[in-house]
Design a protein around this motif. Structure first.
Motif, PDB file in Angstrom:
ATOM      1  N   THR A  79       0.827  -1.207   0.000  1.00 43.45           N
ATOM      2  CA  THR A  79       0.000   0.000   0.000  1.00 43.45           C
ATOM      3  C   THR A  79       0.861   1.256   0.000  1.00 43.45           C
ATOM      4  N   ALA A  80       1.895   1.260   0.860  1.00 41.94           N
ATOM      5  CA  ALA A  80       2.779   2.423   0.940  1.00 41.94           C
ATOM      6  C   ALA A  80       3.650   2.561  -0.303  1.00 41.94           C
ATOM      7  N   ALA A  81       4.193   1.434  -0.768  1.00 45.15           N
ATOM      8  CA  ALA A  81       5.110   1.467  -1.913  1.00 45.15           C
ATOM      9  C   ALA A  81       4.414   1.918  -3.196  1.00 45.15           C
ATOM     10  N   SER A  82       3.130   1.600  -3.321  1.00 43.16           N
ATOM     11  CA  SER A  82       2.395   1.945  -4.543  1.00 43.16           C
ATOM     12  C   SER A  82       1.888   3.380  -4.551  1.00 43.16           C
ATOM     13  N   GLY A  83       2.137   4.114  -3.470  1.00 45.57           N
ATOM     14  CA  GLY A  83       1.730   5.522  -3.420  1.00 45.57           C
ATOM     15  C   GLY A  83       0.271   5.755  -3.072  1.00 45.57           C
ATOM     16  N   GLN A  84      -0.400   4.707  -2.577  1.00 46.47           N
ATOM     17  CA  GLN A  84      -1.827   4.845  -2.271  1.00 46.47           C
ATOM     18  C   GLN A  84      -2.094   5.764  -1.083  1.00 46.47           C
ATOM     19  N   LEU A  85      -1.056   6.048  -0.277  1.00 48.82           N
ATOM     20  CA  LEU A  85      -1.245   6.890   0.900  1.00 48.82           C
ATOM     21  C   LEU A  85      -1.036   8.375   0.584  1.00 48.82           C
ATOM     22  N   VAL A  86      -0.434   8.685  -0.555  1.00 48.46           N
ATOM     23  CA  VAL A  86      -0.043  10.067  -0.869  1.00 48.46           C
ATOM     24  C   VAL A  86      -1.266  10.973  -1.021  1.00 48.46           C
ATOM     25  N   GLY A  87      -1.255  12.060  -0.245  1.00 52.50           N
ATOM     26  CA  GLY A  87      -2.281  13.082  -0.372  1.00 52.50           C
ATOM     27  C   GLY A  87      -3.672  12.681   0.077  1.00 52.50           C
ATOM     28  N   VAL A 124      14.300   6.841  12.665  1.00 51.69           N
ATOM     29  CA  VAL A 124      14.561   7.910  13.643  1.00 51.69           C
ATOM     30  C   VAL A 124      15.225   9.097  12.958  1.00 51.69           C
ATOM     31  N   GLY A 125      16.178   8.813  12.068  1.00 52.57           N
ATOM     32  CA  GLY A 125      16.833   9.889  11.328  1.00 52.57           C
ATOM     33  C   GLY A 125      15.842  10.688  10.497  1.00 52.57           C
ATOM     34  N   TYR A 126      14.906   9.995   9.890  1.00 52.21           N
ATOM     35  CA  TYR A 126      13.859  10.668   9.105  1.00 52.21           C
ATOM     36  C   TYR A 126      12.981  11.523  10.015  1.00 52.21           C
ATOM     37  N   ALA A 127      12.650  10.987  11.196  1.00 53.78           N
ATOM     38  CA  ALA A 127      11.803  11.726  12.133  1.00 53.78           C
ATOM     39  C   ALA A 127      12.488  13.003  12.622  1.00 53.78           C
ATOM     40  N   MET A 128      13.819  12.983  12.673  1.00 49.29           N
ATOM     41  CA  MET A 128      14.561  14.157  13.137  1.00 49.29           C
ATOM     42  C   MET A 128      14.424  15.337  12.177  1.00 49.29           C
ATOM     43  N   LEU A 185      -1.460   8.335   7.444  1.00 52.14           N
ATOM     44  CA  LEU A 185      -1.907   9.685   7.092  1.00 52.14           C
ATOM     45  C   LEU A 185      -0.724  10.641   7.048  1.00 52.14           C
ATOM     46  N   ALA A 186       0.165  10.523   8.046  1.00 56.96           N
ATOM     47  CA  ALA A 186       1.351  11.382   8.101  1.00 56.96           C
ATOM     48  C   ALA A 186       2.294  11.090   6.937  1.00 56.96           C
ATOM     49  N   PHE A 187       2.536   9.797   6.660  1.00 57.68           N
ATOM     50  CA  PHE A 187       3.421   9.446   5.549  1.00 57.68           C
ATOM     51  C   PHE A 187       2.898   9.999   4.222  1.00 57.68           C
ATOM     52  N   GLY A 188       1.584  10.018   4.080  1.00 55.95           N
ATOM     53  CA  GLY A 188       0.987  10.507   2.845  1.00 55.95           C
ATOM     54  C   GLY A 188       1.156  11.997   2.637  1.00 55.95           C
ATOM     55  N   GLN A 189       1.487  12.741   3.709  1.00 63.14           N
ATOM     56  CA  GLN A 189       1.611  14.198   3.614  1.00 63.14           C
ATOM     57  C   GLN A 189       3.065  14.668   3.603  1.00 63.14           C
ATOM     58  N   MET A 190       4.010  13.761   3.863  1.00 62.70           N
ATOM     59  CA  MET A 190       5.402  14.175   4.061  1.00 62.70           C
ATOM     60  C   MET A 190       6.255  13.920   2.822  1.00 62.70           C
ATOM     61  N   PRO A 191       7.324  14.698   2.638  1.00 59.13           N
ATOM     62  CA  PRO A 191       8.264  14.443   1.534  1.00 59.13           C
ATOM     63  C   PRO A 191       8.849  13.036   1.640  1.00 59.13           C
ATOM     64  N   MET A 192       8.918  12.344   0.525  1.00 61.11           N
ATOM     65  CA  MET A 192       9.434  10.964   0.472  1.00 61.11           C
ATOM     66  C   MET A 192       8.658  10.034   1.402  1.00 61.11           C
ATOM     67  N   GLY A 193       7.403  10.389   1.651  1.00 60.36           N
ATOM     68  CA  GLY A 193       6.581   9.601   2.574  1.00 60.36           C
ATOM     69  C   GLY A 193       6.357   8.175   2.115  1.00 60.36           C
ATOM     70  N   SER A 194       6.228   7.966   0.799  1.00 62.40           N
ATOM     71  CA  SER A 194       6.004   6.607   0.282  1.00 62.40           C
ATOM     72  C   SER A 194       7.204   5.716   0.580  1.00 62.40           C
ATOM     73  N   LEU A 195       8.419   6.263   0.369  1.00 64.69           N
ATOM     74  CA  LEU A 195       9.633   5.480   0.613  1.00 64.69           C
ATOM     75  C   LEU A 195       9.768   5.127   2.086  1.00 64.69           C
ATOM     76  N   PHE A 196       9.634   6.151   2.946  1.00 66.40           N
ATOM     77  CA  PHE A 196       9.843   5.876   4.367  1.00 66.40           C
ATOM     78  C   PHE A 196       8.651   5.132   4.982  1.00 66.40           C
ATOM     79  N   GLY A 197       7.483   5.311   4.419  1.00 62.11           N
ATOM     80  CA  GLY A 197       6.350   4.500   4.854  1.00 62.11           C
ATOM     81  C   GLY A 197       6.574   3.037   4.546  1.00 62.11           C
TER      82      GLY A 197
END
Length: 470
Positions: free
Chosen positions: A138-146, A208-212, A314-326
């Motif tokens: 689900t995350a890799a396919s970009g279904q969470l974006v926006g 954790v690095g991404y969260a920083m 929801l957060a991953f869908g709104q963040m830069p590179m959210g699909s990758l880190f999700g």
């Protein structure tokens, strides 16, 4: 010698013979990785963050750390020493010790309670593990974006409402677990954790690095480590105590099973402390990976069980590179669930090998298929059987589906009961000399542990047990 004595001796000899064929961990590090793999699971990545959010953060974390030290660690050491002293599956280890020390044979049921708990937990744990597998795609396919909160919620609801899809992911997850367990101690368990655990740590550090970079890392640190006792209730203290118990895989016979493969020259105390520290560190790192993202997106830290599968997506869908880190986050979740699933299946497989004389592959297949089939009932209770409450006539179980019942019965009854019995057995039933010899601790350290396991730990676990029932 009586007939019963000769039968008992024959049984002991048979067990000793089977013990000669058993594998052992190749090193102390191998045991630490395996035991940590068991302890680090969905409880660390999924449950710890949301119960911390529900109970106010820092004060809850402080109580949790104290509970790990005062309750979790002593029981872990007790389980490992029982497993190593018995040298067999949890049930047969208790039986061997009882026979050697001329104790009542009924004490073997302490191992049986743990094996049953782990088996039941795996049946629905595998279903949740399947959710994580599903969310990678689900995350890799970009279904969470926006997506809006409603749309993210619909993705999760649609997953739970589709029994065939849930069955597919549940089957895949159980197959992964069975594949590793069937290969045995060194070729299966040890090799798997030597790959999965370092991978899990790397993924967690990346998270954790991404969260920083979210801009809210400092707020998350304050939330986790700055105690505000006005936000901590009595129930929160008991939740911390209960989770400290659950997160170390105690009461499930796992540490007894893993302890039975531990070489005699390895320190139980040092390895148990290492496992506890690493497990706790992973839970705290999970909090540092999750809460900055939650705060940065204006979400609620006390979102409950939906934190991982609804709030974070929801957060991953709104963040830069959210699909990758999700995607990486849900792979991390799979690794954690997989290592725990392996440990939950191991005790029953170990028992089938000894009791029924089955080979490793056959015992894994038999136990795994039965566990998989039981998981189908949990799947159906999420959709087609969602209105079915088998014990609804009892107030305590009112409105609880099969999934809810399995979760409640294992977490609130079997695990505390198993832990309480282990503490009583190690502290009051086994001879002090045998326990002291197995732990190989110096005078003051042993006396501290012995006092804790005899007095403080049983009272604390009994308090959780009674509170949960009430």
């Amino acid at each position: 010698m009586s007939v019963s004595d000769s039968g008992s001796a024959a049984h002991s000899e048979a067990l000793e013979g089977s013990n000669a064929k058993r594998g052992l961990w190749s090193s102390r590090l191998a045991f630490i990785l395996a035991a940590t793999g068991s302890a680090v699971g969905l409880g660390n990545i999924w449950k710890f963050p949301y119960i911390t959010g529900e109970n106010g953060g820092g004060a809850f974390v402080l109580v949790y750390l104290l509970c790990i030290a005062a309750v979790g660690l002593p029981i872990m050491m007790a389980e490992v020493l029982i497993g190593r002293r018995g040298g067999h599956s949890p049930v047969n280890s208790l039986r061997m010790i009882a026979e050697r020390d001329r104790l009542k044979p009924a004490w073997r049921m302490v191992g049986a309670v743990g094996v049953l708990a782990g088996f039941l937990i795996l049946s629905f744990y595998s279903v949740i593990g399947g959710w994580a597998v599903s969310y990678v795609g689900t995350a890799a396919s970009g279904q969470l974006v926006g997506q809006s909160a409603e749309a993210i919620g619909a993705i999760f609801s649609n997953l739970l409402g589709d029994p065939l899809t849930l069955l597919m992911w549940h089957t895949l997850f159980m197959a992964l677990v069975m594949f590793v367990v069937a290969k045995g101690v060194r070729a299966g368990l040890e090799r798997a954790v030597s790959i999965l655990m370092p991978g899990l740590f790397v993924l967690l550090l990346i998270a954790v690095g991404y969260a920083m970079t979210s801009g809210e890392f400092g707020r998350a640190v304050s939330f986790l480590f700055q105690p505000d006792f006005s936000k901590l209730s009595t129930s929160g203290i008991l939740v911390a105590l209960g989770h400290a118990f659950f997160t170390l895989s105690l009461g499930m016979a796992v540490m007894m099973a893993y302890g039975s493969y531990l070489p005699k020259n390895v320190s139980i105390a040092k390895t148990s402390i290492a496992v506890s520290v690493i497990d706790t560190g992973v839970a705290l790192l999970a909090g540092l990976a999750i809460f900055p993202i939650v705060f940065a997106n204006g979400l609620e830290p006390g979102a409950g069980p939906g934190l991982i599968f609804q709030t974070l997506p929801l957060a991953f869908g709104q963040m830069p590179m959210g699909s990758l880190f999700g995607t990486l986050f849900f792979v991390l979740l799979i690794f954690a669930a997989w290592t725990s699933g392996i440990s939950l299946l191991e005790p029953i497989v170990e028992w089938l090998e000894e009791r029924k004389g089955m080979n490793r592959t056959a015992s894994t297949l038999g136990a795994g298929v039965v566990c998989w089939a039981l998981g189908i009932a949990s799947i159906l209770s999420l959709n087609l059987w969602s209105d079915f409450a088998p014990l609804g006539a009892i107030a305590m179980f009112e409105g609880k589906t099969i999934f809810d019942l399995l979760d409640f019965f294992t977490a609130n009854i079997l695990l505390p009961l198993g832990g309480l019995l282990v503490a009583v057995f190690a502290g009051w039933v086994m001879s002090r000399e045998a326990v002291e010899k197995e732990l190989a601790l110096s005078g003051p350290m042993f006396r501290l542990w012995y006092f804790t396991i005899r007095y403080f730990t049983p009272v604390a676990v009994a308090a959780v047990f009674i509170y949960n029932l009430m």
